[in-house]
Design a protein around this motif. Structure first.
Motif, PDB file in Angstrom:
ATOM      1  N   ILE A  15       1.006  -0.710  -0.356  1.00 51.82           N
ATOM      2  CA  ILE A  15      -0.162   0.098  -0.084  1.00 51.82           C
ATOM      3  C   ILE A  15       1.180   1.141  -0.081  1.00 51.82           C
ATOM      4  N   ILE A  16       1.814   2.048   0.889  1.00 50.95           N
ATOM      5  CA  ILE A  16       3.122   2.471   0.588  1.00 50.95           C
ATOM      6  C   ILE A  16       3.200   2.896  -0.156  1.00 50.95           C
ATOM      7  N   SER A  17       3.994   1.052  -1.327  1.00 50.36           N
ATOM      8  CA  SER A  17       4.686   1.160  -2.054  1.00 50.36           C
ATOM      9  C   SER A  17       3.949   2.364  -3.430  1.00 50.36           C
ATOM     10  N   ASP A  18       2.654   1.620  -3.417  1.00 43.59           N
ATOM     11  CA  ASP A  18       1.496   2.006  -4.849  1.00 43.59           C
ATOM     12  C   ASP A  18       1.398   3.941  -4.575  1.00 43.59           C
ATOM     13  N   THR A  19       1.212   4.195  -3.262  1.00 40.27           N
ATOM     14  CA  THR A  19       0.796   5.228  -2.918  1.00 40.27           C
ATOM     15  C   THR A  19       1.721   6.434  -3.075  1.00 40.27           C
TER      16      THR A  19
END
Length: 515
Positions: A15-19
């Motif tokens: 999630i952090i990577s995508d965001t």
């Protein structure tokens, strides 16, 4: 280098990577989480460093997770809590923008500017805390380790990324942190050591400790005390000269004085042995479910099984003999004595806590109580164990009797194994007597059946010293086993003592008739 499989499997990292990709910034996991992954330790805190705005990334991630984000704009940081769906584990994530720092000589507060990941890693305290995992799609999970932290972790060494004089002079708290990490990360068969050049730098820069707040020093001392083998930390504090700055009274315990060929116990080493003994004994007792804590809060008054070490028990172990230098005397007939050191030590506890800006509430009073009582069970070991002595010990210790007994048992140290074995065996007799007397007399947390108000009502007098005299007589009569622990017996004892003092009960029969 790619991390071992499983380190970044939790969906929060995806999630952090995508965001981060959507915001056009680069994000990395850094610090303690990375270190603990390689050590096989569980970590509840995750630090995310961002080449860009850490606050903006945190808010975007929080929006996706429907989690509340706490923003600290003065520090450029943001925090949120994340609960794993499968395990239910709650993790705290902190987001911060990558930065570079510079320091003024008279302050450990840095001048902060935006920076790159590499500049952010350069400002970290130790190489093992400067490692990062990439969260970029193109190299997700790659280890970014410009200072060889993975190598130092494998070798079990604490080393600074930059010249140690720069690292420690800029922020002298890092000197105590180096000692804390060497203590916390060490395990049986695997010791962590501070590299020699770093140890020498700490000795050279020890005077920089003077710019630190006492609160920050106490925070690090607390973390050292909660380690499995805290003695290592205090020996390193002593070897580097920092102990004189953080706990000078502890330094005074060092050394052995000899007169007429007679020397006393080396009290510094003894104290550290007792501290380790307490840590080990408490850990074992917690695992066996033998310790409880008395809790008083908004939920009421209750007892809960202890699941984590009691920091204040560790402080009591550290300070139990703190007054021995003040009470040391040499008698040609009996040798060295330290009479009254428990009483003087109890008086010193508030001063030590105040100097370190630690709480002066019930936590300090708990430490003060254990220091003041720590010789009492030992005296019972060597003397006849009477019900009266046990009642008084239970009365004075109250809910803290189990911790006091743990401390006192840990205080049995000697180079003579037979003596230690004998004292431990006798100590078990004292434990059994405590259980027996408590079951029979219910003295723990006992309250005097006779109150001051009742005494004034019976004898028709106002406040005065006669009240404490009568109450003490009743209390001592019960604790000495002269009368039963009941209101009726206490009332009789009150009236007998009052008669000796020339006091007569007020005749209230007329009052009753008037009613």
């Amino acid at each position: 280098m790619t991390v071992t499989q499983g380190f970044l499997d939790d969906r929060i990292f995806s999630i952090i990577s995508d965001t981060a990709e959507q915001l056009g910034v680069r994000a990395f996991v850094i610090g303690g989480y990375v270190r603990d992954c390689f050590l096989g330790k569980d970590s509840k805190d995750i630090d995310i460093v961002v080449e860009g705005s850490g606050i903006a990334l945190a808010e975007a991630v929080g929006s996706k997770l429907h989690s509340r984000v706490s923003v600290f704009r003065n520090f450029g940081t943001a925090m949120l809590r994340y609960r794993d769906r499968k395990t239910g584990k709650v993790t705290e994530l902190e987001f911060v923008g990558a930065r570079k720092e510079s320091y003024r000589r008279d302050s450990r507060k840095p001048i902060v500017e935006d920076g790159s990941l590499e500049e952010d890693q350069m400002r970290r305290d130790f190489t093992i805390n400067a490692m990062a995992f990439s969260l970029q799609k193109e190299d997700f999970g790659a280890l970014v380790d410009p200072f060889g932290g993975i190598r130092d972790l494998a070798a079990g060494i604490i080393r600074t990324p930059l010249d140690p004089d720069t690292t420690y002079s800029d922020d002298p708290l890092r000197m105590i942190r180096a000692i804390r990490f060497a203590t916390r990360l060490s395990e049986p068969g695997r010791e962590f050591t501070i590299v020699p050049e770093s140890l020498e730098s700490i000795r050279r820069n020890r005077e920089r400790m003077e710019i630190l707040s006492r609160e920050r020093i106490a925070e690090e001392l607390n973390k050292i005390l909660l380690c499995d083998r805290p003695s290592k930390g205090f020996r390193l504090l002593d070897e580097t000269g920092l102990l004189d700055y953080v706990l000078p009274r502890l330094s005074r315990l060092k050394g052995v004085e000899t007169v007429d060929g007679k020397g006393h116990k080396e009290n510094f080493s003894h104290t550290l042995q007792v501290l380790d003994n307490v840590a080990a004994a408490e850990k074992d007792a917690i695992a066996r479910g033998l310790l409880t804590d008395h809790i008083v809060d908004e939920e009421g008054d209750r007892t809960e099984r202890r699941t984590a070490p009691n920091l204040w028990l560790r402080w009591a172990a550290l300070l139990h003999d703190i007054a021995k230098p003040d009470c040391k005397r040499y008698d040609p007939k009996t040798g060295w004595t330290f009479h009254g050191h428990e009483v003087v030590g109890a008086r010193l506890v508030p001063k030590i806590f105040q100097n370190l800006k630690m709480p002066l509430n019930e936590k300090m009073k708990y430490v003060q109580k254990l220091v003041g009582l720590h010789l009492r069970p030992i005296a019972l070991v060597t003397d006849e164990v009477t019900d009266s002595a046990v009642r008084r010990l239970l009365f004075d210790a109250g809910d803290d009797i189990d911790d006091l007994m743990l401390l006192c048992n840990a205080d049995i140290t000697s180079k003579n194994p037979k003596k230690v074995e004998m004292l431990h065996a006798n100590f078990e007799l004292v434990r059994a007597k405590l259980v027996e007397v408590e079951a029979k007399d219910a003295i723990r947390n006992w309250k005097n059946p006779i109150s001051g108000d009742y005494i004034m009502e019976v004898f028709g007098k106002g406040p005065g010293p006669y009240i404490s005299t009568i109450k003490d007589h009743v209390k001592n009569s019960i604790l000495d086993g002269l009368i039963p622990n009941s209101f009726e017996a206490a009332d009789r004892a009150m009236r007998e003592k009052a008669a000796e003092m020339g006091l007569e009960p007020v005749d209230r029969t007329g009052d009753e008739a008037d009613r």
